[in-house]
Scaffold this motif. Structure first.
Motif, mmCIF file in Angstrom:
data_model
loop_
_atom_site.group_PDB
_atom_site.id
_atom_site.type_symbol
_atom_site.label_atom_id
_atom_site.label_comp_id
_atom_site.label_asym_id
_atom_site.label_seq_id
_atom_site.Cartn_x
_atom_site.Cartn_y
_atom_site.Cartn_z
ATOM 1 N N CYS A 82 0.833 -1.210 0.000
ATOM 2 C CA CYS A 82 0.000 0.000 0.000
ATOM 3 C C CYS A 82 0.867 1.259 0.000
ATOM 4 C CB CYS A 82 -0.941 -0.002 1.197
ATOM 5 S SG CYS A 82 -2.225 -1.263 1.109
ATOM 6 N N LEU A 83 2.011 1.198 0.659
ATOM 7 C CA LEU A 83 2.926 2.338 0.669
ATOM 8 C C LEU A 83 3.467 2.590 -0.734
ATOM 9 C CD1 LEU A 83 4.287 4.440 2.481
ATOM 10 C CD2 LEU A 83 6.156 2.821 2.799
ATOM 11 N N HIS A 84 3.816 1.524 -1.454
ATOM 12 C CA HIS A 84 4.287 1.686 -2.835
ATOM 13 C C HIS A 84 3.171 2.251 -3.719
ATOM 14 C CE1 HIS A 84 8.189 0.003 -2.195
ATOM 15 N NE2 HIS A 84 7.687 -1.133 -1.710
ATOM 16 N N GLU A 85 1.954 1.751 -3.539
ATOM 17 C CA GLU A 85 0.813 2.287 -4.303
ATOM 18 C C GLU A 85 0.634 3.772 -4.004
ATOM 19 O OE1 GLU A 85 -2.962 0.364 -3.910
ATOM 20 O OE2 GLU A 85 -2.059 -1.615 -4.182
ATOM 21 N N HIS A 86 0.741 4.130 -2.724
ATOM 22 C CA HIS A 86 0.571 5.529 -2.340
ATOM 23 C C HIS A 86 1.603 6.414 -3.025
ATOM 24 C CE1 HIS A 86 -0.037 9.088 0.107
ATOM 25 N NE2 HIS A 86 1.258 9.084 0.385
ATOM 26 N N TRP A 87 2.881 5.992 -3.005
ATOM 27 C CA TRP A 87 3.920 6.824 -3.621
ATOM 28 C C TRP A 87 3.765 6.878 -5.138
ATOM 29 C CZ3 TRP A 87 5.468 10.286 -0.710
ATOM 30 C CH2 TRP A 87 5.774 10.067 0.623
ATOM 31 N N GLU A 88 3.318 5.789 -5.762
ATOM 32 C CA GLU A 88 3.052 5.826 -7.205
ATOM 33 C C GLU A 88 1.928 6.799 -7.512
ATOM 34 O OE1 GLU A 88 2.294 1.832 -8.403
ATOM 35 O OE2 GLU A 88 4.374 1.201 -8.137
ATOM 36 N N GLN A 89 0.890 6.799 -6.665
ATOM 37 C CA GLN A 89 -0.226 7.716 -6.852
ATOM 38 C C GLN A 89 0.236 9.166 -6.684
ATOM 39 O OE1 GLN A 89 -3.439 7.041 -4.132
ATOM 40 N NE2 GLN A 89 -4.719 8.641 -5.007
ATOM 41 N N VAL A 90 1.064 9.423 -5.687
ATOM 42 C CA VAL A 90 1.588 10.776 -5.466
ATOM 43 C C VAL A 90 2.404 11.216 -6.676
ATOM 44 C CG1 VAL A 90 3.242 12.090 -4.083
ATOM 45 C CG2 VAL A 90 1.541 10.673 -2.951
ATOM 46 N N GLN A 91 3.260 10.329 -7.203
ATOM 47 C CA GLN A 91 4.078 10.669 -8.370
ATOM 48 C C GLN A 91 3.188 10.946 -9.584
ATOM 49 O OE1 GLN A 91 6.938 11.584 -8.446
ATOM 50 N NE2 GLN A 91 8.121 10.566 -6.877
ATOM 51 N N SER A 92 2.161 10.123 -9.793
ATOM 52 C CA SER A 92 1.287 10.349 -10.950
ATOM 53 C C SER A 92 0.503 11.653 -10.797
ATOM 54 C CB SER A 92 0.338 9.165 -11.147
ATOM 55 O OG SER A 92 -0.554 9.052 -10.058
ATOM 56 N N GLU A 93 0.092 11.988 -9.560
ATOM 57 C CA GLU A 93 -0.598 13.264 -9.334
ATOM 58 C C GLU A 93 0.343 14.437 -9.599
ATOM 59 O OE1 GLU A 93 -2.091 13.061 -5.356
ATOM 60 O OE2 GLU A 93 -3.731 11.711 -5.903
ATOM 61 N N LYS A 94 1.603 14.343 -9.184
ATOM 62 C CA LYS A 94 2.571 15.409 -9.456
ATOM 63 C C LYS A 94 2.782 15.568 -10.957
ATOM 64 C CE LYS A 94 5.425 15.294 -5.286
ATOM 65 N NZ LYS A 94 6.773 14.973 -4.765
ATOM 66 N N THR A 95 2.906 14.440 -11.663
ATOM 67 C CA THR A 95 3.106 14.484 -13.112
ATOM 68 C C THR A 95 1.900 15.122 -13.789
ATOM 69 O OG1 THR A 95 4.459 12.499 -12.980
ATOM 70 C CG2 THR A 95 3.587 13.082 -15.140
#
Length: 124
Positions: A82-95
């Motif tokens: 879930c932590l990896h999913e969260h950071w991927e989501q944060v990166q995609s939101e930043k992009t």
């Protein structure tokens, strides 16, 4: 008749004195007590193990050790996946945010360019 500690049957005094398994009996009882103590400690440890706030999975020993040794860590309530999913989501939101800002800047530049090409706003 003689009753011995830890035994249900009665023995004669001579049989009780001739049967030297008292030390063995104490060793077995002590082993049972140690095993029960370990089981209680394991149950207590499992009861204290944190649960992921997103998926509900219990933390692994490695994750739990990381959480305990780094108290200021962000997103302590999440498990590794879930932590990896969260950071991927944060990166995609930043992009996505960066791309939206670039698109807005490009549209503003194009609008400014169109504004200067009007009938009275021509540049020569």
């Amino acid at each position: 008749m003689w009753g011995r500690l830890g035994r249900d049957e009665w023995q004669t005094l001579t049989a009780a004195l001739d049967n030297p398994d008292g030390d063995r009996l104490y060793a077995v009882q002590a082993e049972h007590a140690r095993r029960r103590q370990k089981e209680r400690e394991a149950a207590t440890r499992e009861a204290q193990r944190p649960v992921c706030g997103r998926c509900g999975a219990k933390s692994t020993d490695d994750r739990w050790d990381t959480i305990r040794h780094h108290p200021g860590m962000q997103h302590r309530e999440l498990c590794e996946p879930c932590l990896h999913e969260h950071w991927e989501q944060v990166q995609s939101e930043k992009t996505a945010r960066r791309q939206a800002e670039e698109a807005a800047a490009r549209e503003a530049a194009e609008a400014e360019a169109k504004k200067n090409r009007g009938l009275f706003g021509r540049r020569r």
